[in-house]
Design a protein around this motif. Structure first.
Motif, PDB file in Angstrom:
ATOM      1  N   ASP A 252       0.974  -0.853   0.013  1.00 54.72           N
ATOM      2  CA  ASP A 252       0.456  -0.238   0.054  1.00 54.72           C
ATOM      3  C   ASP A 252       0.768   1.304  -0.083  1.00 54.72           C
ATOM      4  O   ASP A 252       2.135   1.119   0.209  1.00 54.72           O
ATOM      5  N   ASP A 253       0.451   2.242  -0.249  1.00 58.78           N
ATOM      6  CA  ASP A 253       0.954   3.349  -0.348  1.00 58.78           C
ATOM      7  C   ASP A 253       0.645   4.264   0.461  1.00 58.78           C
ATOM      8  O   ASP A 253       0.971   5.496   0.984  1.00 58.78           O
ATOM      9  N   ALA A 254       0.544   3.955   1.551  1.00 56.49           N
ATOM     10  CA  ALA A 254       0.198   4.568   3.694  1.00 56.49           C
ATOM     11  C   ALA A 254       1.477   4.684   4.384  1.00 56.49           C
ATOM     12  O   ALA A 254       2.572   3.452   3.862  1.00 56.49           O
ATOM     13  N   VAL A 255       1.989   5.418   4.736  1.00 58.46           N
ATOM     14  CA  VAL A 255       3.405   5.995   5.225  1.00 58.46           C
ATOM     15  C   VAL A 255       2.740   6.256   6.862  1.00 58.46           C
ATOM     16  O   VAL A 255       1.985   7.538   6.588  1.00 58.46           O
ATOM     17  N   GLN A 256       3.610   6.208   7.861  1.00 57.86           N
ATOM     18  CA  GLN A 256       3.834   6.945   8.814  1.00 57.86           C
ATOM     19  C   GLN A 256       4.595   7.513   9.462  1.00 57.86           C
ATOM     20  O   GLN A 256       6.211   7.204   9.489  1.00 57.86           O
ATOM     21  N   VAL A 257       5.080   8.763   9.712  1.00 57.66           N
ATOM     22  CA  VAL A 257       5.780   9.489  10.165  1.00 57.66           C
ATOM     23  C   VAL A 257       5.648  10.336  11.232  1.00 57.66           C
ATOM     24  O   VAL A 257       4.867  10.090  11.498  1.00 57.66           O
TER      25      VAL A 257
ATOM     26  N   VAL B 133      -2.606  18.484   9.436  1.00 56.83           N
ATOM     27  CA  VAL B 133      -4.518  18.034   9.294  1.00 56.83           C
ATOM     28  C   VAL B 133      -5.162  18.764   8.613  1.00 56.83           C
ATOM     29  O   VAL B 133      -5.234  18.440   8.095  1.00 56.83           O
ATOM     30  N   GLY B 134      -4.331  19.657   9.195  1.00 52.66           N
ATOM     31  CA  GLY B 134      -5.397  21.397   8.379  1.00 52.66           C
ATOM     32  C   GLY B 134      -4.609  21.204   7.478  1.00 52.66           C
ATOM     33  O   GLY B 134      -5.968  21.940   6.464  1.00 52.66           O
ATOM     34  N   ARG B 135      -3.880  21.421   6.735  1.00 52.71           N
ATOM     35  CA  ARG B 135      -3.736  21.634   5.313  1.00 52.71           C
ATOM     36  C   ARG B 135      -3.618  20.225   4.546  1.00 52.71           C
ATOM     37  O   ARG B 135      -3.240  20.299   3.632  1.00 52.71           O
ATOM     38  N   ARG B 136      -3.856  19.153   5.562  1.00 52.70           N
ATOM     39  CA  ARG B 136      -4.141  18.035   4.736  1.00 52.70           C
ATOM     40  C   ARG B 136      -3.094  17.361   3.892  1.00 52.70           C
ATOM     41  O   ARG B 136      -2.707  16.560   3.644  1.00 52.70           O
ATOM     42  N   LEU B 137      -2.293  17.039   4.805  1.00 53.58           N
ATOM     43  CA  LEU B 137      -0.463  17.299   4.294  1.00 53.58           C
ATOM     44  C   LEU B 137      -0.582  15.342   4.955  1.00 53.58           C
ATOM     45  O   LEU B 137      -0.118  13.966   4.528  1.00 53.58           O
ATOM     46  N   VAL B 138      -1.582  15.380   6.098  1.00 55.25           N
ATOM     47  CA  VAL B 138      -2.032  13.842   6.579  1.00 55.25           C
ATOM     48  C   VAL B 138      -3.557  14.106   7.363  1.00 55.25           C
ATOM     49  O   VAL B 138      -3.873  14.607   7.229  1.00 55.25           O
TER      50      VAL B 138
ATOM     51  N   LYS C 190      -0.324  10.492   9.929  1.00 48.75           N
ATOM     52  CA  LYS C 190      -0.483   8.824   8.659  1.00 48.75           C
ATOM     53  C   LYS C 190      -0.630  10.111   7.894  1.00 48.75           C
ATOM     54  O   LYS C 190      -1.599  11.230   7.557  1.00 48.75           O
ATOM     55  N   THR C 191       0.026   9.715   6.653  1.00 44.65           N
ATOM     56  CA  THR C 191      -0.238   9.920   5.045  1.00 44.65           C
ATOM     57  C   THR C 191       0.505   9.172   4.177  1.00 44.65           C
ATOM     58  O   THR C 191      -0.162   7.669   4.076  1.00 44.65           O
ATOM     59  N   THR C 192       0.679   9.659   2.865  1.00 44.63           N
ATOM     60  CA  THR C 192       0.454   8.365   1.535  1.00 44.63           C
ATOM     61  C   THR C 192       1.981   8.601   1.470  1.00 44.63           C
ATOM     62  O   THR C 192       2.460   9.745   1.178  1.00 44.63           O
TER      63      THR C 192
ATOM     64  N   LEU D   7      -6.887   1.897   5.573  1.00 43.69           N
ATOM     65  CA  LEU D   7      -5.815   2.550   4.511  1.00 43.69           C
ATOM     66  C   LEU D   7      -6.646   3.667   3.517  1.00 43.69           C
ATOM     67  O   LEU D   7      -5.975   4.567   2.986  1.00 43.69           O
ATOM     68  N   ALA D   8      -7.680   3.071   3.032  1.00 44.97           N
ATOM     69  CA  ALA D   8      -8.413   3.843   2.359  1.00 44.97           C
ATOM     70  C   ALA D   8      -8.882   5.702   3.016  1.00 44.97           C
ATOM     71  O   ALA D   8      -8.332   6.356   1.802  1.00 44.97           O
ATOM     72  N   TRP D   9      -9.197   4.937   3.999  1.00 44.62           N
ATOM     73  CA  TRP D   9      -9.583   6.932   4.420  1.00 44.62           C
ATOM     74  C   TRP D   9      -8.550   7.203   4.860  1.00 44.62           C
ATOM     75  O   TRP D   9      -8.553   8.572   4.297  1.00 44.62           O
ATOM     76  N   VAL D  10      -7.313   6.620   5.283  1.00 44.77           N
ATOM     77  CA  VAL D  10      -6.254   7.732   4.846  1.00 44.77           C
ATOM     78  C   VAL D  10      -5.786   8.389   3.392  1.00 44.77           C
ATOM     79  O   VAL D  10      -5.802   9.745   3.175  1.00 44.77           O
ATOM     80  N   ARG D  11      -6.175   7.594   3.048  1.00 45.33           N
ATOM     81  CA  ARG D  11      -5.342   8.234   1.074  1.00 45.33           C
ATOM     82  C   ARG D  11      -6.578   8.688   0.574  1.00 45.33           C
ATOM     83  O   ARG D  11      -6.604   9.964  -0.123  1.00 45.33           O
ATOM     84  N   SER D  12      -7.744   9.310   0.965  1.00 45.30           N
ATOM     85  CA  SER D  12      -8.945   9.775   0.794  1.00 45.30           C
ATOM     86  C   SER D  12      -9.045  11.018   1.509  1.00 45.30           C
ATOM     87  O   SER D  12      -8.791  11.977   0.703  1.00 45.30           O
ATOM     88  N   GLU D  13      -8.403  11.238   2.698  1.00 47.00           N
ATOM     89  CA  GLU D  13      -8.339  12.718   3.396  1.00 47.00           C
ATOM     90  C   GLU D  13      -6.804  13.890   2.336  1.00 47.00           C
ATOM     91  O   GLU D  13      -6.717  14.504   2.376  1.00 47.00           O
TER      92      GLU D  13
END
Length: 105
Positions: free
Chosen positions: A2-7, A25-30, A60-62, A97-103
């Protein structure tokens, strides 16, 4: 894979960690983040071993957003050389993981 990444990063205070998390979160970077702490860290800095109390921020991001997130974190972080470690997520709840990608788009 998957393309999810934890930073992960650490910072000087709970307030600094909360600010970074909320702004990312507000900038939708994560899609989301968590703050843990306090943690005690030991490290070499300016030729000596330092020990400090820090707060850990997990985001959590991609994979496609990691570079932008890293650049932003380094610019916004109170440390001269902030820790920014990205770990690919190799498995997890497919719906999460789909939710992370969509956000983060």
């Amino acid at each position: 894979m998957d393309d999810a990444v934890q930073v992960v990063t650490t910072t000087v205070s709970e307030e600094a960690a909360l600010r970074l998390m909320q702004d990312a979160v507000g900038r939708r970077l994560v899609a989301c983040g968590q703050v843990d702490g306090p943690v005690i860290s030991a490290y070499w800095w300016d030729g000596a071993v330092e020990t400090s109390i820090e707060w850990r921020l997990t985001l959590k991001t991609t994979a496609t957003r990691v570079g932008e997130l890293r650049t932003w974190l380094v610019e916004q972080h109170p440390y001269d050389v902030p820790e920014v470690l990205a770990t690919p997520v190799t498995d997890g709840n497919p719906d999460y993981l789909a939710w992370v990608r969509s956000e983060v788009g």
